[in-house]
Every structure is written in C-alpha cells, then in structure tokens.
Design an enzyme around this catalytic site. Structure first.
Site, PDB file in Angstrom:
ATOM      1  N   CYS B 181       0.816  -1.220   0.000  1.00  0.00           N
ATOM      2  CA  CYS B 181       0.000   0.000   0.000  1.00  0.00           C
ATOM      3  C   CYS B 181       0.846   1.265   0.000  1.00  0.00           C
ATOM      4  O   CYS B 181       0.409   2.286  -0.510  1.00  0.00           O
ATOM      5  CB  CYS B 181      -0.967   0.005   1.169  1.00  0.00           C
ATOM      6  SG  CYS B 181      -0.229  -0.335   2.753  1.00  0.00           S
ATOM      7  N   MET B 182       2.037   1.227   0.598  1.00  0.00           N
ATOM      8  CA  MET B 182       2.749   2.482   0.794  1.00  0.00           C
ATOM      9  C   MET B 182       4.050   2.613   0.004  1.00  0.00           C
ATOM     10  O   MET B 182       4.736   3.630   0.134  1.00  0.00           O
ATOM     11  CB  MET B 182       3.046   2.696   2.283  1.00  0.00           C
ATOM     12  CG  MET B 182       1.807   2.855   3.159  1.00  0.00           C
ATOM     13  SD  MET B 182       0.607   4.081   2.587  1.00  0.00           S
ATOM     14  CE  MET B 182       1.358   5.593   3.164  1.00  0.00           C
ATOM     15  N   MET B 414      -5.020   4.905  -1.711  1.00  0.00           N
ATOM     16  CA  MET B 414      -4.622   3.893  -2.692  1.00  0.00           C
ATOM     17  C   MET B 414      -4.911   4.301  -4.132  1.00  0.00           C
ATOM     18  O   MET B 414      -4.342   3.731  -5.056  1.00  0.00           O
ATOM     19  CB  MET B 414      -5.284   2.552  -2.372  1.00  0.00           C
ATOM     20  CG  MET B 414      -4.852   1.997  -1.025  1.00  0.00           C
ATOM     21  SD  MET B 414      -3.056   1.947  -0.848  1.00  0.00           S
ATOM     22  CE  MET B 414      -2.819   2.906   0.631  1.00  0.00           C
ATOM     23  N   GLY B 451      -3.229   3.525   5.548  1.00  0.00           N
ATOM     24  CA  GLY B 451      -4.328   2.599   5.813  1.00  0.00           C
ATOM     25  C   GLY B 451      -4.126   1.733   7.034  1.00  0.00           C
ATOM     26  O   GLY B 451      -5.083   1.349   7.702  1.00  0.00           O
ATOM     27  N   GLN B 452      -2.888   1.423   7.363  1.00  0.00           N
ATOM     28  CA  GLN B 452      -2.651   0.447   8.419  1.00  0.00           C
ATOM     29  C   GLN B 452      -2.232   1.122   9.722  1.00  0.00           C
ATOM     30  O   GLN B 452      -1.638   2.188   9.709  1.00  0.00           O
ATOM     31  CB  GLN B 452      -1.557  -0.520   7.988  1.00  0.00           C
ATOM     32  CG  GLN B 452      -1.925  -1.299   6.748  1.00  0.00           C
ATOM     33  CD  GLN B 452      -1.006  -2.470   6.560  1.00  0.00           C
ATOM     34  OE1 GLN B 452      -1.047  -3.431   7.302  1.00  0.00           O
ATOM     35  NE2 GLN B 452      -0.150  -2.391   5.575  1.00  0.00           N
TER      36      GLN B 452
END
Ligand code: SF4
Lengths: 81, 567
Positions: B181-182, B414, B451-452
């Site tokens: 994601c990153m 995202m 997101g995490q």
C-alpha cells in the site's frame, strides 16, 4: 440484545427529510436532534453482526445523509456472535 | 422492570451515552439514567488497531467479559466516533470462528501438506515448524527462509520479528504487507523530501478552505477523518470540498464539485494545474526560491517484473512482452514529445528512481503541452458530460487551489499509491502544493493518508522491510550495520548487507523454489492480491500466525497454520 448508538449527519437543508426517512426504517429509533449542526442520534437494534452492518449501510444510503457512523456498541445481553 | 420497559430504558440510555460521547448537550437527569444502565461496568481506554487513523476507544467489562464499547470522546483524532471496524472491537473477541489453538495439516497422525487441518498441541506445532525451518535453512541458507509481516504488528512484535531474522538468522527476507500500500508513497516521500513521513497533522482539517480528494473515497474508507471534513464543510461556509474520482461515490454527497476522470489521467490533470499556476502568476516565488529545486526523471520505466520468465504464467509473459516496448498513443506522444505510434523501448526499468535537476525554464517547457483543451479531452471520465461543463469544473478546481487566500489540503490513499505510476502521481501532488507554497503549514497539506495502524511505526521505523534496519536505517549502509551490530551486541560484520526479497519477491521465490520456508505473521496475503495464484504451486513450507481462519491458511496451496493467542 445488540444496540448501536449512531451519529447521523445530513446535508444542509435536508435535516427534516433525513430524520423522517430514518425514523421510518424498521428497528431504528431517532433520539436526539440538533438541526443547527445537521446532526441527530439514532439507536439501532439488530440480532446479529450482519444485521448491524446492513443496518448502518441502510442509514448511509438514505438520500441527504452525508455521514452515519457508529459511536456506541451495547451487547451485554444475549449471546454475542 | 418488564423486558419491554427494560429494553426501552437501555435504548434511551444508549442514545444518551452516544449523544454525550459526540458532544451533544445532554441533561444531567438523562446522564444519570444512562449511568444507571451501566451500573457494575468498568470502563477502560484502548486504541483501535484496525487502521492508521488511530482512534481511541473505551471498553466496558462486567464479570470478566466485554459488554460494550464506544468511541473515546477525549481522543484527539476521532472525538468519540468509530467506524464500523472499530465498532466491532469488543464483539470480535468472541467470534465463534476465532482460532484458539494451533491447527496443522495432518494425515494419519502426521504433518502432511495434503492433509486437513486438525488441532494439535503448541509443542507439536512448534516442533514441526522448527524441523521445517532447519531443513530449509540447511539447504538454502539465509535466503531460503522468510517472514511476511504486517503493518498490523504492534511495534514490539515487528521489532522482535526483524531482530529474529536479521540478527538471528542473518536473513533480510522479511517484508510487510505495508509494501503493497505504501511503497509508492514512500518512494515519493524520499525523492521529494528525503524523509519518509507526512508533514501535516489531522488538525489541519479544521483550518482548510479547500479539501481536494484525489481518488480517495474518504466517506467510506476513512469515515472518521471524513467526519472532521464534514464538520468543517458544514460549519465554515467558505470551505469547499472537491472529489476528483473515477466514479461517483459517497464522498460526492458532501462535495461541492465532483470531477469524474478516466483512470490514470490525473497525471495530466496535475500537469495542467502546474502549467496554469505558472501561466497565471500564481506561483509562490519566494517559497519556491527558498525551499525548492526542479527535477525530472525517465519516462521509459516499464513495470516491475520477475527478472526471468522461466516461472511466469502465460498472462504474465504477455504483459512482460508488452511492457518491454511500449507503443505510444496520441496523448503519451504529446507528453513525451514523440510521434503517436512510435515504439519506445523501456530502457530505464531497473533505474526508475533516477532523477536529475532541471531549470525553471525547462520545467515550464515540460508542462507547456498540457493545455485545457488537451487535458479535458484526455481526462473527461463521464461520457455523458458535455466537454464545456467538464472544462468549467477544471477551472473551478484550479481557482479553489490557487486562490492565495485559501488554505488547501489534498488527500489521497490507494487511488494514488496503487496507481500505474504511483510514485509520479504522489510527487506531482507535492509539486502543485510546493509551487503554491501550500504545504506543511497550518491548513495547507499534500496529505498522503495511510491505511494500516503501524505502517510507519512497525513496518518502516523498526525495520521489518527487507532493506531496512531499526531506527530508519538500511542494511546496505556499512555505518548503519555497524551501529546496529553494536546495539544488538553482535560480532562485527555479521549483519547481511544485501537487501532481501520484498513481499512480492518472497511470493515469487516460493513458486520459483528460492524460498523454502515462509512464516506469515498478522496478515493474510492470499486475500488482497489481484490474482491469488501465488502459492498454488509452492515448493515451500508456509506457516501462518493468525487469529482467524483467513484465506491464507485455507488457500489451495494447503498452507500450514497455527493460531496465536487472542490479544
Ligand atoms: S477509523 Fe480506523 S482506527 Fe478508527 S475506528 Fe475505524 S478502523 Fe479503527
């Protein structure tokens, strides 16, 4: 008993319409209203986890509702799933 | 009290507690009644660990069980709200399918990859894991074992996992799901600022006059932060929200302007904004001269692929072939100053991060072809929308961003990070904000949302990436290794200097036979990837630590698993 305390926020000018639409939904009760900030509080009752989730999605889908989010989750009585 | 009146009593108490939590005025009488319904409960504070927003929650227990949860009104991020995931923090501890003991693939009383899951003791599970680990390590050494970790680790868990692999086994084959994601956000942070962290805080939301969502449906994906945008939009009448998106979504309901674009055309849109900033004299010259340089990089970068097609699937080979040489369409040709139909060999595939300084004049020439006509034709995503209307919207977006009196926040997640050109699109958003001097000041931000819960803390800072060491250090820097060896009391020059396989590399290595042992921790790699083929022909012994029977242990790879204790 699964009870969800939910904050609902409406678009400006659509407060009354949204309160009426939400109040007409089954297993939902409207409690506190604050038209000045376009917010109201509902309590939703559901038997199971999927009912709780579907119930929230149903609130989010009401035309004019810009936000409906959970605040309080009560599941003290009955078997939690 | 009859059950009906009790139900009504509890409902009204829940309503009052909810109202008080989110700051509604509530009478003392009502509050006293709500307290009565909670008699005998103990409320404690906790943190929701499901996403990077970091909401505070409160948990009520009675008789050793959780009976209720609520958002923490004193938590500075969420101010009493929970999204649907945070809402289930309490109840999920009692899920009927929650794993409470190790499960292992068994046949005839023995571990067998083709067997079915059966409960086993912790000793049996650990012994089997040790046996398989030793076999892989003896055969392949440090590169033959691996851990796929997670941005859902706690910081302590991630640190221990990194130390176990890097100090214990001299292997850098540990990489978290956070790379998915990153990775592009990180590369853009590093290339633009030289540090890997966002420069703003959530409190900037309350100071913003323009909020632009770039491919981020915050209303559904970041609902708690969206509630703050909503508040700001409803309270400060001049605040405007723009939803730049590839499809109509829930965030449009609150937005003043919805701009539907074709996928991946945001790069061109950003170039048009940059062009107009210069053309209309909106550049913050003093800020730019003091803080910025102009740079560019190669465009012939292709896509990341396996170094060999020996193990590739047919579809993968097809993409590989197409991406080695790209035939330019008419729009790409304009951007690259070539002819439509020209074939361009993707020579910079292994040096995509290369960049060099250019002059302001060169930068200006670079964005010159991105006129309103060109960009509107390329970007317009709603076929039914008249082009004139679309152009009008682009002009409105521009005004809402360049007006020197307006504070501007751009949000993305995202939609940018998992873009075909994720690094570029992140960098270009910084470009716009930096040209305007609207970044890292109160109310002004180019803001990459995460997101995490612990993608920064665990994955990045304590070194659970294949190229990292704790404290933001990296394995291929001799000084960083030396410092880490001292800290960990290791003999000098024992840390492995070669970056290990990243998460996709590990999954490919399993298929290709390079990795023989994989321990999946606190993540579910079989579920989120676009194609779940990896692992269907593994030559490895995968193991998963999970609290739930997720797709990873259930996948047809017949991965072996055991659970970790509830936490
Ligand atoms: S927004 Fe994130 S941290 Fe907050 S309640 Fe939802 S999942 Fe938890």
């Amino acid at each position: 008993m699964n009870l969800s305390g939910i904050l609902v926020v409406t678009a400006p000018g659509r407060f009354d319409e949204c309160v009426a639409a939400v109040a007409a939904l089954p297993a939902v009760e409207v409690f506190h209203r604050d038209p000045a900030t376009h917010r109201f509080i509902v309590v939703q009752e559901a038997d199971r986890v999927d009912g709780e989730m579907a119930g929230l999605l149903r609130l989010k889908a009401v035309p004019g509702v810009v936000l409906a989010e959970m605040v309080y989750h009560y599941f003290a009585e009955g078997e939690p799933q | 009290m009859t059950s009906l009146t009790r139900r009504a009593f509890i409902k009204s108490s829940v309503a009052t507690a909810t109202a008080a939590t989110v700051g509604f005025p509530v009478s003392q009488v009502a509050l006293a009644q709500a307290k009565k319904a909670e008699a005998g409960w103990a409320w404690d504070k906790a943190v929701c660990r499901f996403c990077g927003t970091g909401c505070g929650i409160q948990v009520a227990t009675a008789g050793g069980k959780i009976v209720a949860t609520k958002g923490d009104p004193d938590a500075p991020v969420n101010r009493g709200l929970n999204c649907i995931k945070g809402y289930f923090n309490g109840k999920m501890a009692y899920g009927a399918d929650r794993l409470t003991q190790p499960l292992m693939r068994m046949k005839d009383g023995k571990f067998d990859k083709k067997g079915d899951f059966a409960p086993v003791s912790w000793k049996v599970a650990m012994d089997e894991m040790e046996k398989q680990f030793r076999r892989a390590y003896q055969e392949k050494g440090p590169s033959g074992v691996s851990i796929i970790g997670s941005g859902q680790y706690t910081i302590q868990e991630g640190y221990v996992a990194a130390k176990l692999m890097k100090a214990g086994f001299r292997s850098n084959n540990i990489d978290p799901n956070a790379r998915h994601c990153m990775a592009s956000a990180v590369a853009a942070f590093m290339q633009t600022f030289g540090v890997d962290e966002p420069a703003n805080v959530y409190d900037d939301i309350e100071l913003a006059d323009t909020v632009v969502l770039w491919g981020a449906n915050m209303a559904e994906a970041h609902p708690v932060l969206w509630s703050r945008v909503t508040d700001r939009r409803l309270v400060a009448k001049a605040t405007k929200v723009v939803n730049v998106t590839t499809y109509r979504n829930m965030s449009s309901d609150l937005s003043d302007l919805e701009i539907v674009i074709k996928p991946s055309t945001d790069l061109a849109l950003q170039n048009w904004i940059a062009r107009e900033i210069l053309a209309r004299g909106a550049m913050n010259k003093a800020f730019v001269e003091k803080h910025c340089v102009f740079a560019t990089g190669p465009t012939d970068i292709g896509y990341g692929m396996r170094p060999t097609s020996k193990f590739a699937y047919e579809a993968e080979k097809d993409i590989q072939a197409k991406e080695l040489v790209v035939t330019l369409d008419k729009y790409e040709a304009v951007g690259q100053r070539r002819k439509a139909g020209e074939q361009v060999e993707q020579k910079s595939r292994t040096s995509a991060g290369r960049h060099w300084l250019i002059s302001f004049e060169e930068f200006k020439r670079g964005v010159e072809p991105y006129t309103l006509d060109f960009v509107a034709e390329l970007c317009k995503g709603d076929v039914d929308e008249p082009i004139a209307k679309f152009k009008e919207k682009l002009e409105q977006l521009l005004q809402l961003m360049i007006d020197p009196k307006r504070n501007v926040i751009s949000f993305w997640t995202m939609g940018f990070n998992q873009h075909q050109r994720g690094v570029w699109v992140n960098e270009q958003c910084y470009m716009i904000h930096l040209l305007l001097g609207k970044h890292a000041t109160p109310g002004n931000a180019a803001f990459s949302l995460t997101g995490q819960p612990s993608a920064c803390g665990t994955a990045r800072e304590v070194g659970t990436f294949s190229h990292r060491l704790p404290a933001d250090m990296v394995v291929d820097n001799p000084k960083h290794r030396e410092l880490t060896e001292k800290t960990w009391k290791l003999p000098a020059k024992t840390l492995n200097p070669k970056p290990g396989s990243d998460i996709m590399g590990i999954l490919r290595d399993i298929e290709d036979g390079g990795v023989k042992f994989l321990w999946v921790q606190v993540t579910n790699p079989s579920s989120p990837r676009p194609t779940r083929t990896t692992g269907s022909r593994p030559r490895a012994r995968p193991t998963a630590s999970s609290s739930w029977p997720t797709a990873t242990p259930r996948s047809r790879a017949r991965w072996r698993t055991w659970c970790c204790p509830p936490r």
